[in-house]
Design a protein around this motif. Structure first.
Motif, short mmCIF file in Angstrom:
data_model
loop_
_atom_site.label_atom_id
_atom_site.label_comp_id
_atom_site.label_asym_id
_atom_site.label_seq_id
_atom_site.Cartn_x
_atom_site.Cartn_y
_atom_site.Cartn_z
N SER A 14 0.81 -1.23 0.00
CA SER A 14 0.00 0.00 0.00
C SER A 14 0.84 1.27 0.00
CB SER A 14 -0.92 0.00 1.23
OG SER A 14 -0.16 -0.11 2.42
N LYS A 15 2.12 1.19 0.39
CA LYS A 15 2.96 2.40 0.41
C LYS A 15 3.37 2.83 -0.99
CE LYS A 15 4.83 2.03 5.06
NZ LYS A 15 6.04 2.11 5.90
N PHE A 16 3.51 1.85 -1.89
CA PHE A 16 3.87 2.14 -3.27
C PHE A 16 2.90 1.38 -4.17
CE2 PHE A 16 7.71 2.46 -0.75
CZ PHE A 16 8.20 3.70 -1.12
N LYS A 17 1.74 1.95 -4.41
CA LYS A 17 0.67 1.25 -5.11
C LYS A 17 1.02 0.95 -6.56
CE LYS A 17 -2.92 3.29 -2.18
NZ LYS A 17 -4.15 4.11 -2.14
N ASN A 18 1.74 1.86 -7.21
CA ASN A 18 2.02 1.70 -8.63
C ASN A 18 3.35 1.00 -8.90
OD1 ASN A 18 -0.36 3.12 -9.22
ND2 ASN A 18 0.71 5.09 -9.09
N LEU A 19 4.03 0.57 -7.87
CA LEU A 19 5.32 -0.08 -8.03
C LEU A 19 5.20 -1.54 -7.62
CD1 LEU A 19 8.34 0.21 -8.70
CD2 LEU A 19 8.74 0.76 -6.30
N GLN A 20 5.40 -2.44 -8.59
CA GLN A 20 5.26 -3.86 -8.32
C GLN A 20 6.62 -4.46 -7.99
OE1 GLN A 20 3.69 -6.15 -11.54
NE2 GLN A 20 3.26 -7.96 -10.28
N CYS A 21 6.63 -5.34 -7.00
CA CYS A 21 7.87 -6.00 -6.60
C CYS A 21 8.19 -7.11 -7.61
CB CYS A 21 7.73 -6.58 -5.20
SG CYS A 21 9.22 -7.39 -4.59
#
Length: 337
Positions: A14-21
């Motif tokens: 939720s802290k980086f919604k647009n960044l996928q691991c």
């Protein structure tokens, strides 16, 4: 190499919604195991200063606490640290107050800091667990058992005296069996008590000093912590279960870092060569030398002209290199006579 346990990246939650691991695409919304201390904002020690600190002109080594994982200046630990080679791990002042049971171990295991030895009362608070009435009764019982054992030994000496009558031999045999049956339950109780023995309670029954300082520990001190049921429960409540994990030690992290560095330093070309036979090794070395020579000559032209090497230039070089390689291979024809 430094400690960093129970932590994973926040990308993909939720802290980086647009960044996928890229490592773990599916993640929970929050990494509940992550602990964000002042280190994540570039601040360290109790003085909350950055490192390196442009305003700090005092040369000082920073030491990491194995519990909270924060870094501290040596002069801000409440005691002068021993030589770096004399200790292996450090627990800061705040964590010693949190893990108060460590003070009982410190009297036996910790490396003393570089301070003058004073009396126990001057250095800190002398803690002593007084014997309860039950403990005193147990001691009296034990002394009574010892007295009874002595009496039994005297009786056994009398039984062991030479005898000519068969009745006395029978009496000796009965006496031995009777003593064995009486003593056997006590031996079972003694063996059982060894498994439930608590090292911490034994240390807490002796005088020890509690100071407002950090403590310094040798490399093998964790293996000497008690692992009885009560102590394991206490570690869990204090969230320091890792203290009994040998893979969590600084030495384990250092060994892992050394192993990773050796892997990075390993030449992939040499690894490939070692997996080939002699003919394949010679062919690969020749191809490698041709590629290295041609690429060096190709890039030297750009350096001489002062132009920038672009992606298209590199792609064009490898296309030409593969084309020349195919032409050389086609010209090499073998015939059987």
């Amino acid at each position: 190499v430094f400690l960093s346990r129970n932590f994973r990246c926040d990308c993909g939650n939720s802290k980086f919604k647009n960044l996928q691991c890229k490592l773990l695409p599916e993640k929970s919304k929050v990494n509940s195991g992550n602990k964000y201390n002042d280190n994540f904002y570039g601040l360290y020690c109790t003085c909350k200063r950055p490192y390196p600190d442009p305003e700090d002109e005092i040369p000082d080594e920073m030491i990491q606490c194995i519990v909270c994982e924060d870094w501290f200046h040596g002069r801000h630990l409440g005691a002068v640290p021993p030589e770096s080679g004399d200790f292996h791990e450090m627990v800061c002042q705040a964590c010693m107050n949190h893990c108060h049971f460590l003070w009982a171990y410190a009297s036996q295991l910790a490396v003393p800091p570089l301070t003058k030895a004073n009396s126990l009362e001057d250095e800190g608070i002398v803690l002593k667990v007084e014997e309860s009435e039950e403990q005193k009764k147990e001691i009296k019982k034990e002394s009574g058992v010892e007295h009874q054992d002595t009496k039994e030994e005297k009786q056994s000496e009398q039984f062991n005296e030479p005898s000519t009558s068969s009745g006395s031999e029978l009496l000796n045999t009965y006496g031995y069996c009777s003593k064995f049956l009486q003593k056997f339950p006590a031996e079972i109780a003694e063996t059982t008590s060894e498994f439930s023995f608590c090292k911490l309670k034994e240390l807490q029954s002796k005088p020890f000093v509690k100071k407002d300082t950090a403590t310094f520990w040798p490399s093998n001190w964790r293996s000497k912590l008690c692992t009885c049921e009560d102590c394991l429960k206490m570690y869990s409540e204090l969230e320091v279960q890792f203290l009994t994990d040998e893979c969590d030690t600084v030495l384990a992290y250092e060994n892992k870092g050394t192993s990773d560095q050796e892997t990075e330093r390993r030449d992939p070309l040499m690894d490939t060569l070692n997996s080939m036979n002699r003919v394949q090794q010679v062919e690969l070395i020749c191809e490698y030398n041709d590629l290295k020579t041609e690429l060096t000559d190709y890039l030297r032209r750009f350096a001489d002209e002062g132009t920038v090497v672009k992606r298209e230039d590199i792609q064009h070089f490898f296309e030409e290199f593969q084309s020349r390689k195919r032409r050389r291979t086609n010209r090499m024809q073998y015939y059987c006579s």
